[in-house]
Design a protein around this motif. Structure first.
Motif, mmCIF file in Angstrom:
data_model
loop_
_atom_site.group_PDB
_atom_site.id
_atom_site.type_symbol
_atom_site.label_atom_id
_atom_site.label_comp_id
_atom_site.label_asym_id
_atom_site.label_seq_id
_atom_site.Cartn_x
_atom_site.Cartn_y
_atom_site.Cartn_z
ATOM 1 N N GLU A 21 10.777 1.787 -3.266
ATOM 2 C CA GLU A 21 10.119 0.805 -2.416
ATOM 3 C C GLU A 21 9.322 1.568 -1.370
ATOM 4 O O GLU A 21 9.859 2.406 -0.664
ATOM 5 N N GLU A 22 8.057 1.304 -1.337
ATOM 6 C CA GLU A 22 7.194 2.010 -0.405
ATOM 7 C C GLU A 22 6.451 1.019 0.464
ATOM 8 O O GLU A 22 6.345 -0.158 0.141
ATOM 9 N N ARG A 23 5.944 1.532 1.533
ATOM 10 C CA ARG A 23 5.141 0.709 2.418
ATOM 11 C C ARG A 23 3.929 0.182 1.657
ATOM 12 O O ARG A 23 3.312 0.908 0.882
ATOM 13 N N ASP A 24 3.622 -1.075 1.852
ATOM 14 C CA ASP A 24 2.478 -1.670 1.172
ATOM 15 C C ASP A 24 1.192 -1.144 1.795
ATOM 16 O O ASP A 24 0.866 -1.463 2.933
ATOM 17 N N ILE A 25 0.481 -0.326 1.040
ATOM 18 C CA ILE A 25 -0.748 0.267 1.568
ATOM 19 C C ILE A 25 -2.002 -0.434 1.045
ATOM 20 O O ILE A 25 -3.107 -0.033 1.371
ATOM 21 N N HIS A 26 -1.830 -1.496 0.258
ATOM 22 C CA HIS A 26 -2.979 -2.192 -0.315
ATOM 23 C C HIS A 26 -3.950 -2.687 0.753
ATOM 24 O O HIS A 26 -5.167 -2.608 0.574
ATOM 25 N N LYS A 27 -3.433 -3.201 1.859
ATOM 26 C CA LYS A 27 -4.308 -3.696 2.925
ATOM 27 C C LYS A 27 -5.131 -2.570 3.529
ATOM 28 O O LYS A 27 -6.324 -2.728 3.773
ATOM 29 N N ILE A 28 -4.504 -1.439 3.753
ATOM 30 C CA ILE A 28 -5.212 -0.285 4.316
ATOM 31 C C ILE A 28 -6.296 0.186 3.356
ATOM 32 O O ILE A 28 -7.437 0.413 3.742
ATOM 33 N N VAL A 29 -5.933 0.320 2.097
ATOM 34 C CA VAL A 29 -6.841 0.844 1.088
ATOM 35 C C VAL A 29 -7.990 -0.121 0.799
ATOM 36 O O VAL A 29 -9.108 0.304 0.499
ATOM 37 N N SER A 30 -7.751 -1.415 0.926
ATOM 38 C CA SER A 30 -8.810 -2.391 0.638
ATOM 39 C C SER A 30 -10.027 -2.208 1.545
ATOM 40 O O SER A 30 -11.139 -2.585 1.178
ATOM 41 N N ASN A 31 -9.843 -1.607 2.701
ATOM 42 C CA ASN A 31 -10.967 -1.342 3.605
ATOM 43 C C ASN A 31 -11.947 -0.321 3.045
ATOM 44 O O ASN A 31 -13.070 -0.210 3.540
ATOM 45 N N PHE A 32 -11.545 0.418 2.026
ATOM 46 C CA PHE A 32 -12.390 1.469 1.460
ATOM 47 C C PHE A 32 -13.174 1.003 0.231
ATOM 48 O O PHE A 32 -13.902 1.784 -0.371
ATOM 49 N N GLY A 33 -13.011 -0.243 -0.157
ATOM 50 C CA GLY A 33 -13.752 -0.778 -1.298
ATOM 51 C C GLY A 33 -13.216 -0.285 -2.626
ATOM 52 O O GLY A 33 -12.084 0.197 -2.734
#
Length: 148
Positions: A21-33
């Motif tokens: 289980e890892e921190r959800d980084i999808h929101k952070i990464v979505s800023n990069f397109g």
């Protein structure tokens, strides 16, 4: 790392560990397109085959996969290790180990120069010393099972 990929106009695929289980980084990464993608269930071997440079955070057994597939590997230092604490693979000159501050330079060096050929050569030696019965493991296993 995402900023470096964008700057170098390279696609970055972040592979999350499948059993953790890892921190959800999808929101952070979505800023990069679309240039940065996060995957979890994709086979690591397929990702490594398609990459130009394999980046690993600290240390992972996936480095061995990258060595076998002859991909230049860069280890991003996330722990302050003393030389005597380093795993053998990090002492074997078969990958580039660097802090985040020099990552961009190291990626450029690997992409532009052929200096990584020595790293791949050293990685191949490491694999040959680390993995036995390459290409004949099934036969060796059957032989072992028959005699035991």
């Amino acid at each position: 790392v995402c900023n470096i990929a964008i700057k170098l106009k390279k696609k970055l695929i972040i592979k999350l560990h499948p059993f953790q289980e890892e921190r959800d980084i999808h929101k952070i990464v979505s800023n990069f397109g679309e240039q940065v993608t996060v995957v979890k269930d994709t086979k690591i071997s397929e990702l490594i085959k398609s990459c130009q440079v394999f980046l690993v955070n600290d240390f992972s057994t996936t480095m061995l996969d990258a060595f076998i597939l002859k991909k230049p590997t860069i280890v991003i230092q996330t722990k302050d290790r003393h030389v005597e604490d380093k795993p053998t693979v990090l002492k074997s000159d078969c990958c580039i180990e660097c802090p985040i501050e020099t990552l961009e330079k190291n990626i450029k060096d690997v992409i532009i120069n052929t200096s990584h050929n020595k790293i791949i050569e050293n990685a191949e030696k490491f694999v040959n010393n680390y993995i036995s019965n390459q290409g004949k493991s099934t036969e060796k296993m059957l032989e072992f099972l028959k005699t035991n």
